[in-house]
Design an enzyme around this catalytic site. Structure first.
Site, PDB file in Angstrom:
ATOM      1  N   GLN A  97      -4.708  -1.643   9.839  1.00  0.00           N
ATOM      2  CA  GLN A  97      -4.550  -2.920   9.144  1.00  0.00           C
ATOM      3  C   GLN A  97      -5.113  -4.059  10.009  1.00  0.00           C
ATOM      4  OE1 GLN A  97      -3.276  -3.312   5.953  1.00  0.00           O
ATOM      5  NE2 GLN A  97      -3.878  -5.446   6.170  1.00  0.00           N
TER       6      GLN A  97
ATOM      7  N   ASP B 286     -10.866   2.756   4.357  1.00  0.00           N
ATOM      8  CA  ASP B 286     -11.169   1.334   4.140  1.00  0.00           C
ATOM      9  C   ASP B 286     -12.685   1.129   4.045  1.00  0.00           C
ATOM     10  OD1 ASP B 286      -8.976  -0.234   3.725  1.00  0.00           O
ATOM     11  OD2 ASP B 286      -8.643  -0.736   5.840  1.00  0.00           O
TER      12      ASP B 286
ATOM     13  N   LYS C 281       0.843  -1.206   0.000  1.00  0.00           N
ATOM     14  CA  LYS C 281       0.000   0.000   0.000  1.00  0.00           C
ATOM     15  C   LYS C 281       0.879   1.259   0.000  1.00  0.00           C
ATOM     16  CE  LYS C 281      -3.760  -2.429   2.254  1.00  0.00           C
ATOM     17  NZ  LYS C 281      -4.469  -2.759   3.498  1.00  0.00           N
TER      18      LYS C 281
END
Ligand code: NDP
Length: 304
Positions: free
Chosen positions: A95, A118, A51
């Protein structure tokens, strides 16, 4: 025909790079993403590294904030609040998975939905359900973009989604059943949404019969070889989300990555199919970049 996620993701990265270069040229600050990682799960480390690399490629500033796995839930919450209030951060992600002593739902609920790139906060998911402006989780957003760029319309189609997770199956199904998206860039009017959606999971009876009635099948089960050729009708569109490691003694790592679809045989019947790797995976990463750009712009024009 192969739906080439790698190629489309590269196109989108080029578009983003151009937009960000234009911001720089105008003397404006560039979008900034923070990634919080807890512990040292090797898979998470790889995802985060990918990422950050993707951000660098398009000119998004990325910061990695790492904590050891013994961090308390309260300390992590304090960090979330700090990021929510940090004016220089446009979006951030935590994460997953988190260590067992930290409740994922508590952490995700604490994220300001406008920075939730997200798309996993209850607020963003609720807003998506209600058809309000929202940030959509990366994989469904990437699949929507992939279908749109190949001009595969979903309106009136029967779409079978296999999997009901919060990150893939559920938001995917919601997007597909919404009234057609009229205002999305690159998505022509009435091309996405307006589908008739069937959601399947591990308790579904006669999955094969349901799949045979589908125009489009999106498989996100994490079960290698689940979708076989006898379950697919001629000319169907197949989107394989699964990423599974299977043993492969001929590979230097001793394993290879496969999806949830028996690609060799299903590809002979499908009109369009995504490969693994190179299909949904690259689209997921680029969608995170698009979500960061969305958070950046909506901060300027208060559109979220
Ligand atoms: P989850 O494990 O959270 O969900 C899997 C879903 O599939 C569940 O709803 C489960 O049903 C259902 N399922 C499992 N086995 C079967 C079966 N045999 N028949 C029917 N349904 C089944 O997974 P995720 O949604 O997080 O991920 C799914 C897959 O996609 C994984 O391989 C993951 O690695 C991959 N992935 C790939 C991404 C990408 O960018 N390409 C991004 C995210 C995920 P039930 O609810 O009843 O248990």
């Amino acid at each position: 025909m192969i739906l080439d996620g790698k190629k489309i993701a590269a196109e989108i990265r080029a578009e983003l790079r151009e937009q960000i270069e234009a911001l720089r040229a105008q003397g404006q600050r560039v979008p900034k993403l923070a990634i919080v990682i807890v512990g040292n799960n090797p898979a998470s480390e790889t995802y985060v590294a990918n990422k950050i690399k993707a951000c660098a490629e398009v000119g998004i500033e990325a910061v990695r904030i790492a904590y050891t796995s013994d961090i308390t839930e309260q300390t992590l919450l304090t960090e979330i609040h700090r990021l929510n209030n940090d004016e220089t951060i446009d979006g951030f992600i935590v994460q997953l998975p988190l260590p067992e002593h930290i409740r994922e739902s508590v952490i995700l609920s604490a994220i300001d939905y406008r920075k939730d790139v997200d798309g996993l906060t209850p607020e963003n998911i609720g807003r998506t359900v209600q058809g309000m402006p929202s940030i959509i989780s990366a994989t469904p957003r990437g699949i929507r973009e992939l279908l749109a760029r190949y001009q595969i319309a979903t309106a009136g189609k029967h779409v079978v989604v296999i999997g009901r997770s919060n990150i893939v199956g559920k938001p995917m199904a919601i997007l597909l059943m919404q009234r057609a998206y009229l205002s999305l860039p690159n998505i022509s009017a009435a091309s996405f949404g307006d589908a008739t959606v069937t959601i399947c999971h591990s308790k579904t009876q006669d999955l094969a019969a349901i799949c045979r009635t589908a125009d489009i099948i999106i498989v996100a089960a994490g079960s290698p070889g689940l979708l076989t050729a006898d379950m697919v009708r001629e000319g169907a569109v197949i989107i394989d989300v699964g990423i599974n490691r299977v043993e492969d003694i001929s590979s230097p790592h001793g394993y290879k990555l496969v999806g949830d679809v028996d690609f060799e045989n299903v590809s002979k019947k499908a009109a369009y199919i995504t490969p693994v790797p190179g299909g949904v995976g690259p689209m997921t990463i680029v969608s995170l970049l698009q979500n960061t750009m969305q958070a950046y712009t909506s901060k300027q024009n208060k559109s979220l």
